[in-house]
Write an enzyme that holds these catalytic residues in place. Structure first.
Site, PDB file in Angstrom:
ATOM      1  N   GLU A   7      -0.492   4.753  14.520  1.00 44.68           N
ATOM      2  CA  GLU A   7      -0.092   5.938  13.751  1.00 44.68           C
ATOM      3  C   GLU A   7      -0.254   7.219  14.572  1.00 44.68           C
ATOM      4  O   GLU A   7       0.613   8.098  14.548  1.00 44.68           O
ATOM      5  CB  GLU A   7      -0.897   6.028  12.462  1.00 44.68           C
ATOM      6  CG  GLU A   7      -0.463   7.178  11.562  1.00 44.68           C
ATOM      7  CD  GLU A   7      -1.145   7.183  10.205  1.00 44.68           C
ATOM      8  OE1 GLU A   7      -0.734   7.974   9.336  1.00 44.68           O
ATOM      9  OE2 GLU A   7      -2.100   6.392  10.015  1.00 44.68           O
ATOM     10  N   HIS A  14      -2.309   7.552   7.078  1.00 44.42           N
ATOM     11  CA  HIS A  14      -2.627   6.292   6.430  1.00 44.42           C
ATOM     12  C   HIS A  14      -4.037   5.878   6.820  1.00 44.42           C
ATOM     13  O   HIS A  14      -4.813   5.448   5.973  1.00 44.42           O
ATOM     14  CB  HIS A  14      -1.607   5.229   6.824  1.00 44.42           C
ATOM     15  CG  HIS A  14      -1.747   3.938   6.088  1.00 44.42           C
ATOM     16  ND1 HIS A  14      -1.723   3.851   4.716  1.00 44.42           N
ATOM     17  CD2 HIS A  14      -1.940   2.665   6.530  1.00 44.42           C
ATOM     18  CE1 HIS A  14      -1.875   2.598   4.343  1.00 44.42           C
ATOM     19  NE2 HIS A  14      -2.016   1.857   5.433  1.00 44.42           N
ATOM     20  N   LYS A  57      -9.288   8.197   3.493  1.00 44.65           N
ATOM     21  CA  LYS A  57      -9.773   6.825   3.257  1.00 44.65           C
ATOM     22  C   LYS A  57     -11.187   6.621   3.813  1.00 44.65           C
ATOM     23  O   LYS A  57     -11.872   5.682   3.415  1.00 44.65           O
ATOM     24  CB  LYS A  57      -8.830   5.798   3.881  1.00 44.65           C
ATOM     25  CG  LYS A  57      -7.520   5.593   3.135  1.00 44.65           C
ATOM     26  CD  LYS A  57      -6.731   4.452   3.745  1.00 44.65           C
ATOM     27  CE  LYS A  57      -5.410   4.227   3.017  1.00 44.65           C
ATOM     28  NZ  LYS A  57      -4.400   5.271   3.342  1.00 44.65           N
ATOM     29  N   HIS A  65      -9.706   2.162   0.807  1.00 44.74           N
ATOM     30  CA  HIS A  65      -8.263   1.947   0.701  1.00 44.74           C
ATOM     31  C   HIS A  65      -7.923   1.462  -0.703  1.00 44.74           C
ATOM     32  O   HIS A  65      -8.258   0.344  -1.076  1.00 44.74           O
ATOM     33  CB  HIS A  65      -7.828   0.932   1.752  1.00 44.74           C
ATOM     34  CG  HIS A  65      -6.342   0.845   1.926  1.00 44.74           C
ATOM     35  ND1 HIS A  65      -5.448   1.541   1.142  1.00 44.74           N
ATOM     36  CD2 HIS A  65      -5.591   0.117   2.810  1.00 44.74           C
ATOM     37  CE1 HIS A  65      -4.216   1.263   1.530  1.00 44.74           C
ATOM     38  NE2 HIS A  65      -4.280   0.406   2.540  1.00 44.74           N
ATOM     39  N   CYS A  94       0.811  -1.226   0.000  1.00 43.30           N
ATOM     40  CA  CYS A  94       0.000   0.000   0.000  1.00 43.30           C
ATOM     41  C   CYS A  94       0.840   1.269   0.000  1.00 43.30           C
ATOM     42  O   CYS A  94       0.295   2.367  -0.165  1.00 43.30           O
ATOM     43  CB  CYS A  94      -0.940  -0.012   1.192  1.00 43.30           C
ATOM     44  SG  CYS A  94      -1.984  -1.497   1.224  1.00 43.30           S
ATOM     45  N   PHE A 125       1.683  -3.638   3.891  1.00 42.16           N
ATOM     46  CA  PHE A 125       2.022  -4.953   4.427  1.00 42.16           C
ATOM     47  C   PHE A 125       3.493  -5.245   4.143  1.00 42.16           C
ATOM     48  O   PHE A 125       3.999  -4.980   3.052  1.00 42.16           O
ATOM     49  CB  PHE A 125       1.163  -6.032   3.782  1.00 42.16           C
ATOM     50  CG  PHE A 125      -0.272  -6.052   4.244  1.00 42.16           C
ATOM     51  CD1 PHE A 125      -0.689  -5.352   5.351  1.00 42.16           C
ATOM     52  CD2 PHE A 125      -1.216  -6.802   3.551  1.00 42.16           C
ATOM     53  CE1 PHE A 125      -2.006  -5.373   5.783  1.00 42.16           C
ATOM     54  CE2 PHE A 125      -2.548  -6.839   3.959  1.00 42.16           C
ATOM     55  CZ  PHE A 125      -2.944  -6.128   5.076  1.00 42.16           C
TER      56      PHE A 125
END
Length: 417
Positions: A316, A305, A337, A342, A165, A403
């Site tokens: 985060e 994110h 998002k 996403h 991502c 990931f």
């Protein structure tokens, strides 16, 4: 060696809340949710039956039938968004030195639907390997920038960054450095993804990564909310024209913003989960600040994110508090998002665009769908909840993680001479 300055001169977007830049921005400031029931396939037997799909996208509006059959959706999306960005930049393609124009693109997965369909067709047959000759060229993740370059004759750097991502944020940082070092005058950068497929939804469901709020898909992406239960899968593309400042100025280009820095780091912790204290996120933001030559108190806003996962959102925000200290409460923090879902490898690109447009319009898009306070999140942080906020913005950062522990952060600045 003195590094070149890098600016953004063109934007293009194909998103679940708008099929061009104007529609995308309108959707962002108005808190529009792009989530709804899946239409690409029958999701009846899936745990999650919704996603953030593109709306009213017909490839035949952009490609002839023969060409469309040769291109996976993720490449179609890339070419549509990049065409808008190139047109928006006003670059004279007949006058530019095409050996100094490149394409650096991000895709975390690539042609998943092509791969899925070819394997399913083979499995349903008699065992004879009758594969489409375009199977491999449609599927490979690097084919999107290849097709963009072929269409326009760009002969500079041409490749795909793959870091899950974080892919398109990585692409922007590579483009920034390529121009900074004097290797290129112009780079078409961004990312695309088309993973709302049987394999994509099934795979992420198996990981328990997706929200299963089937009764209310439009509110399922709810970053920072106490009842968040996973991300909402999205699709689309974002494109940005990065250009050397003097080159842009010489041709009288309009300039959206300056790209002043980028940071990278690794969690080195777990395949899919972030470090609970956000250690890798701390380091990537510190690296970005250092690379941009700015102090924490210079930052006005951060597009996080913020995927709407229980672990990721908390980690985060902990990292932001650690890096920015008391200044963290003065920063507008948001997660777009909550509206787009996403977009995986395209997330960094469309969120970078959102950051740039926020500076241009002096408006921070909201984090929508927030209803319940999470006791694990610092209540003093301004998470820009449910409604856009007007604010003069000079420096905005955008975080993107993937990931494998891949972290990327890009810093944008309102242009000053």
């Amino acid at each position: 060696m003195e590094l070149k300055r890098v600016v953004i001169t063109g934007l293009g977007a194909l998103t679940p809340i708008g099929n061009n830049i104007s529609e995308y921005w309108d959707g962002l400031v108005n808190g529009k949710s792009g989530s709804g029931p899946i239409t690409h396939f029958d999701p009846e037997k899936f745990k999650t039956k919704f996603a953030c799909e593109l709306k009213n996208f017909n490839p035949l509006d952009y490609f002839d039938r023969k060409e469309a059959r040769k291109l996976d959706k993720f490449t179609q999306y890339a070419m549509v968004a990049s065409d808008e960005a190139i047109a928006d930049s006003g670059i004279d393609l007949d006058a530019v030195d095409k050996y100094r124009v490149g394409v650096i693109w991000g895709a975390g997965i690539g042609g998943l639907e092509t791969f899925q369909n070819e394997v399913l067709n083979f499995a349903a047959g008699d065992g004879t390997p009758r594969f489409n000759p375009f199977f491999i060229p449609k599927m490979i993740a690097d084919i999107a920038p290849g097709n963009i370059s072929i269409k326009h004759g760009f002969m500079g750097a041409n490749y795909t960054t793959v870091s899950a991502c974080a892919s398109s944020a990585n692409a922007m940082i590579d483009a920034l450095n390529n121009i900074r070092l004097g290797y290129s005058d112009v780079i078409v950068s961004g990312g695309s993804e088309a993973a709302v497929t049987i394999a994509g939804m099934g795979g992420f469901n198996a990981m328990h990564a997706l929200s299963t709020r089937n009764e209310s898909p439009e509110t399922a992406s709810r970053p920072f909310d106490a009842t968040r239960d996973g991300f909402v899968l999205g699709e689309g593309a974002g494109a940005l024209i990065l250009e050397e400042y003097e080159h842009a100025k010489a041709r009288g280009a309009k300039i959206y913003a300056e790209v002043i820095g980028g940071g990278l780091s690794s969690d080195a912790y777990h395949m899919t989960a972030p470090h609970p204290d956000g250690n890798g996120v701390v380091r990537v933001m510190e690296n970005c600040l250092r690379n941009a030559g700015i102090k924490p108190e210079d930052v006005d806003a951060i597009n996080t994110h913020g995927t709407s996962t229980p672990l990721g959102d908390v980690a985060e925000l902990k990292a932001i508090t650690k890096v920015f200290g008391d200044h963290a409460k003065n920063i507008n923090i948001n997660s777009t998002k909550s509206m787009t879902g996403h977009l995986l490898g395209a997330a960094g690109a469309i969120e970078g665009i959102a950051s740039v447009l926020a500076m241009q319009h002096s408006i921070v898009p909201p984090t929508i769908n927030h209803e319940n306070v999470d006791e694990n999140i610092d209540a003093s942080l301004n998470l820009t909840l449910n409604k856009a906020q007007k604010r003069e913005l000079n420096i905005v950062m955008s975080n993107t993680f993937g990931f494998g522990g891949h972290n990327a952060c890009v810093a944008f600045k309102k242009l000053t001479e």
